[in-house]
Design a protein around this motif. Structure first.
Motif, PDB file in Angstrom:
ATOM      1  N   ALA A   1     -20.107 -54.967 -17.144  1.00 26.11           N
ATOM      2  CA  ALA A   1     -20.548 -54.248 -18.338  1.00 26.11           C
ATOM      3  C   ALA A   1     -20.452 -52.757 -18.093  1.00 26.11           C
ATOM      4  CB  ALA A   1     -21.979 -54.647 -18.691  1.00 26.11           C
ATOM      5  N   ASP A   2     -19.727 -52.075 -18.971  1.00 27.47           N
ATOM      6  CA  ASP A   2     -19.572 -50.630 -18.832  1.00 27.47           C
ATOM      7  C   ASP A   2     -19.199 -50.068 -20.203  1.00 27.47           C
ATOM      8  OD1 ASP A   2     -18.368 -47.956 -18.127  1.00 27.47           O
ATOM      9  OD2 ASP A   2     -18.810 -48.692 -16.097  1.00 27.47           O
ATOM     10  N   GLU A   3     -19.860 -49.011 -20.622  1.00 28.97           N
ATOM     11  CA  GLU A   3     -19.606 -48.441 -21.944  1.00 28.97           C
ATOM     12  C   GLU A   3     -18.158 -47.995 -22.113  1.00 28.97           C
ATOM     13  OE1 GLU A   3     -22.349 -45.328 -22.750  1.00 28.97           O
ATOM     14  OE2 GLU A   3     -24.090 -46.670 -22.953  1.00 28.97           O
TER      15      GLU A   3
ATOM     16  N   VAL B   1      -9.592 -54.922 -14.546  1.00 31.43           N
ATOM     17  CA  VAL B   1     -11.026 -55.053 -14.268  1.00 31.43           C
ATOM     18  C   VAL B   1     -11.373 -56.466 -13.809  1.00 31.43           C
ATOM     19  CG1 VAL B   1     -13.313 -55.029 -15.327  1.00 31.43           C
ATOM     20  CG2 VAL B   1     -11.697 -53.189 -15.817  1.00 31.43           C
ATOM     21  N   LEU B   2     -10.879 -57.458 -14.531  1.00 30.92           N
ATOM     22  CA  LEU B   2     -11.201 -58.838 -14.170  1.00 30.92           C
ATOM     23  C   LEU B   2     -10.607 -59.213 -12.813  1.00 30.92           C
ATOM     24  CD1 LEU B   2     -10.788 -60.619 -17.630  1.00 30.92           C
ATOM     25  CD2 LEU B   2     -12.918 -60.167 -16.395  1.00 30.92           C
ATOM     26  N   ALA B   3      -9.408 -58.738 -12.528  1.00 31.75           N
ATOM     27  CA  ALA B   3      -8.791 -59.022 -11.228  1.00 31.75           C
ATOM     28  C   ALA B   3      -9.620 -58.413 -10.098  1.00 31.75           C
ATOM     29  CB  ALA B   3      -7.364 -58.493 -11.197  1.00 31.75           C
ATOM     30  N   ALA B   4     -10.127 -57.200 -10.308  1.00 30.36           N
ATOM     31  CA  ALA B   4     -10.956 -56.556  -9.296  1.00 30.36           C
ATOM     32  C   ALA B   4     -12.244 -57.338  -9.067  1.00 30.36           C
ATOM     33  CB  ALA B   4     -11.277 -55.124  -9.721  1.00 30.36           C
ATOM     34  N   ALA B   5     -12.822 -57.842 -10.148  1.00 32.05           N
ATOM     35  CA  ALA B   5     -14.036 -58.656 -10.022  1.00 32.05           C
ATOM     36  C   ALA B   5     -13.746 -59.965  -9.289  1.00 32.05           C
ATOM     37  CB  ALA B   5     -14.618 -58.944 -11.406  1.00 32.05           C
ATOM     38  N   LEU B   6     -12.583 -60.548  -9.544  1.00 33.61           N
ATOM     39  CA  LEU B   6     -12.206 -61.806  -8.899  1.00 33.61           C
ATOM     40  C   LEU B   6     -11.962 -61.618  -7.400  1.00 33.61           C
ATOM     41  CD1 LEU B   6      -9.827 -63.141 -11.697  1.00 33.61           C
ATOM     42  CD2 LEU B   6     -11.892 -64.311 -10.882  1.00 33.61           C
TER      43      LEU B   6
ATOM     44  N   SER C   1     -20.589 -52.588 -12.767  1.00 30.29           N
ATOM     45  CA  SER C   1     -19.913 -51.611 -13.622  1.00 30.29           C
ATOM     46  C   SER C   1     -18.569 -51.230 -13.004  1.00 30.29           C
ATOM     47  CB  SER C   1     -20.795 -50.373 -13.787  1.00 30.29           C
ATOM     48  OG  SER C   1     -20.926 -49.705 -12.530  1.00 30.29           O
ATOM     49  N   LEU C   2     -17.854 -50.358 -13.678  1.00 28.65           N
ATOM     50  CA  LEU C   2     -16.552 -49.938 -13.162  1.00 28.65           C
ATOM     51  C   LEU C   2     -16.669 -49.206 -11.833  1.00 28.65           C
ATOM     52  CD1 LEU C   2     -14.540 -48.752 -16.296  1.00 28.65           C
ATOM     53  CD2 LEU C   2     -14.537 -50.965 -15.156  1.00 28.65           C
ATOM     54  N   SER C   3     -17.769 -48.518 -11.621  1.00 29.21           N
ATOM     55  CA  SER C   3     -17.949 -47.815 -10.343  1.00 29.21           C
ATOM     56  C   SER C   3     -18.025 -48.798  -9.180  1.00 29.21           C
ATOM     57  CB  SER C   3     -19.214 -46.955 -10.381  1.00 29.21           C
ATOM     58  OG  SER C   3     -20.362 -47.751 -10.598  1.00 29.21           O
TER      59      SER C   3
ATOM     60  N   ASP D   1     -11.233 -46.420 -12.839  1.00 26.34           N
ATOM     61  CA  ASP D   1     -11.471 -45.341 -13.791  1.00 26.34           C
ATOM     62  C   ASP D   1     -10.763 -45.680 -15.094  1.00 26.34           C
ATOM     63  OD1 ASP D   1     -11.848 -43.047 -15.210  1.00 26.34           O
ATOM     64  OD2 ASP D   1     -10.645 -41.760 -13.899  1.00 26.34           O
ATOM     65  N   ALA D   2     -11.533 -45.992 -16.124  1.00 27.73           N
ATOM     66  CA  ALA D   2     -10.945 -46.379 -17.407  1.00 27.73           C
ATOM     67  C   ALA D   2     -10.222 -45.225 -18.080  1.00 27.73           C
ATOM     68  CB  ALA D   2     -12.036 -46.913 -18.340  1.00 27.73           C
ATOM     69  N   GLU D   3     -10.523 -43.993 -17.667  1.00 26.09           N
ATOM     70  CA  GLU D   3      -9.916 -42.811 -18.282  1.00 26.09           C
ATOM     71  C   GLU D   3      -8.751 -42.257 -17.463  1.00 26.09           C
ATOM     72  OE1 GLU D   3     -10.971 -42.097 -21.202  1.00 26.09           O
ATOM     73  OE2 GLU D   3     -12.644 -43.527 -21.093  1.00 26.09           O
TER      74      GLU D   3
END
Length: 258
Positions: free
Chosen positions: A87-89, A102-107, A205-207, A212-214
């Motif tokens: 979860a990240d804004e 993101v999902l690959a990093a979580a996996l 979160s992304l951190s 970095d989503a940006e």
């Protein structure tokens, strides 16, 4: 064996679906939020394996707003052992590329033997996530399965194709996607609902994923314009007064339908 199942919170299929014309995103308040049915079926595949060998650990993983906790927890109530909620804004409106990253990093954090997904979500209808995840993870992938079997370090199954069926297989670890031909998901019972409250539920979160989503150096899709679907126009009525067949043929020819 460790199995990860990707689940997604979506607007209810039978509810009113709308786009926010200012953001171009789905209006999440227009209908009830539910766990996507194809994700539930994917979870059922993993839970069936867990039931059969008693030694499989099942993790549900979802990238969703922080309000999706209750929806994701349904996967725990159904029988999954733990959950990971990204979860990240800054993920609001994420395209397929960022979502897959993101999902690959979580996996990767879980070192799973098998990743199970649905073939396509009912909101985005992208259908590309399984292949994109496999590319990120450098895993083989078999998609569109109507049957799934795990044995001897392999995953295999049947894929429907035009005019027949294919028997496909891959060495583990692997990514698979399943279709609605697989059985419907089990319904959480009271014992499962109560047990879900005590099961591990990690929110990251992304951190935590070092993303970095940006990041401007990475290609992203950008929504340029969005508009409501125009109202459906009235059809053309052909009244048969002896020449109905001719008029119908002319209509089909004029609209290049014949």
């Amino acid at each position: 064996m460790k199995i990860a199942v990707l689940v997604k919170e979506v607007p209810d299929t039978y509810g009113d679906r709308k786009l926010n014309l200012e953001t171009g995103l789905a209006d999440r308040g227009a209908s009830e939020a539910v766990l996507d049915e194809i994700g539930e079926r994917a979870l059922e595949v993993a839970l069936t394996q867990k039931d059969s060998d008693g030694d499989t650990e099942v993790t549900v993983i979802s990238m969703a707003p922080d309000t999706a906790t209750a929806t994701i927890r349904k996967g725990l109530a159904m029988g999954a052992d733990n959950a990971v909620h990204v979860a990240d804004e800054s993920l609001a409106g994420a395209d397929l590329g960022l979502t897959a990253e993101v999902l690959a990093a979580a996996l990767r954090r879980g070192e799973f033997d098998l990743v199970v997904t649905g073939n396509v979500s009912t909101d985005g209808n992208g259908g590309m996530m399984p292949a994109m995840l496999a590319e990120h993870l450098d895993y083989p992938h078999v998609t569109g399965l109507s049957t799934v079997e795990l044995a001897d370090g392999k995953v295999s199954g049947t894929r429907g194709v035009e005019g027949g069926k294919q028997q496909v297989s891959a060495e583990l670890p692997a990514v698979i996607s399943i279709t609605e031909a697989l059985p419907e998901a089990r319904f959480p019972n009271f014992k499962g609902i109560m047990a879900a409250k005590k099961k591990p539920f990690e929110v990251i979160s992304l951190s935590d994923l070092d993303i970095d989503a940006e990041d401007q150096s990475v290609a992203r899709s950008i929504m340029v314009t969005v508009a409501e679907k125009p109202p459906r126009e009235a059809g053309e009525k052909v009244v048969d007064e002896g020449n109905g067949g001719v008029e119908l043929a002319e209509y089909l020819t004029k609209n290049r339908l014949a």
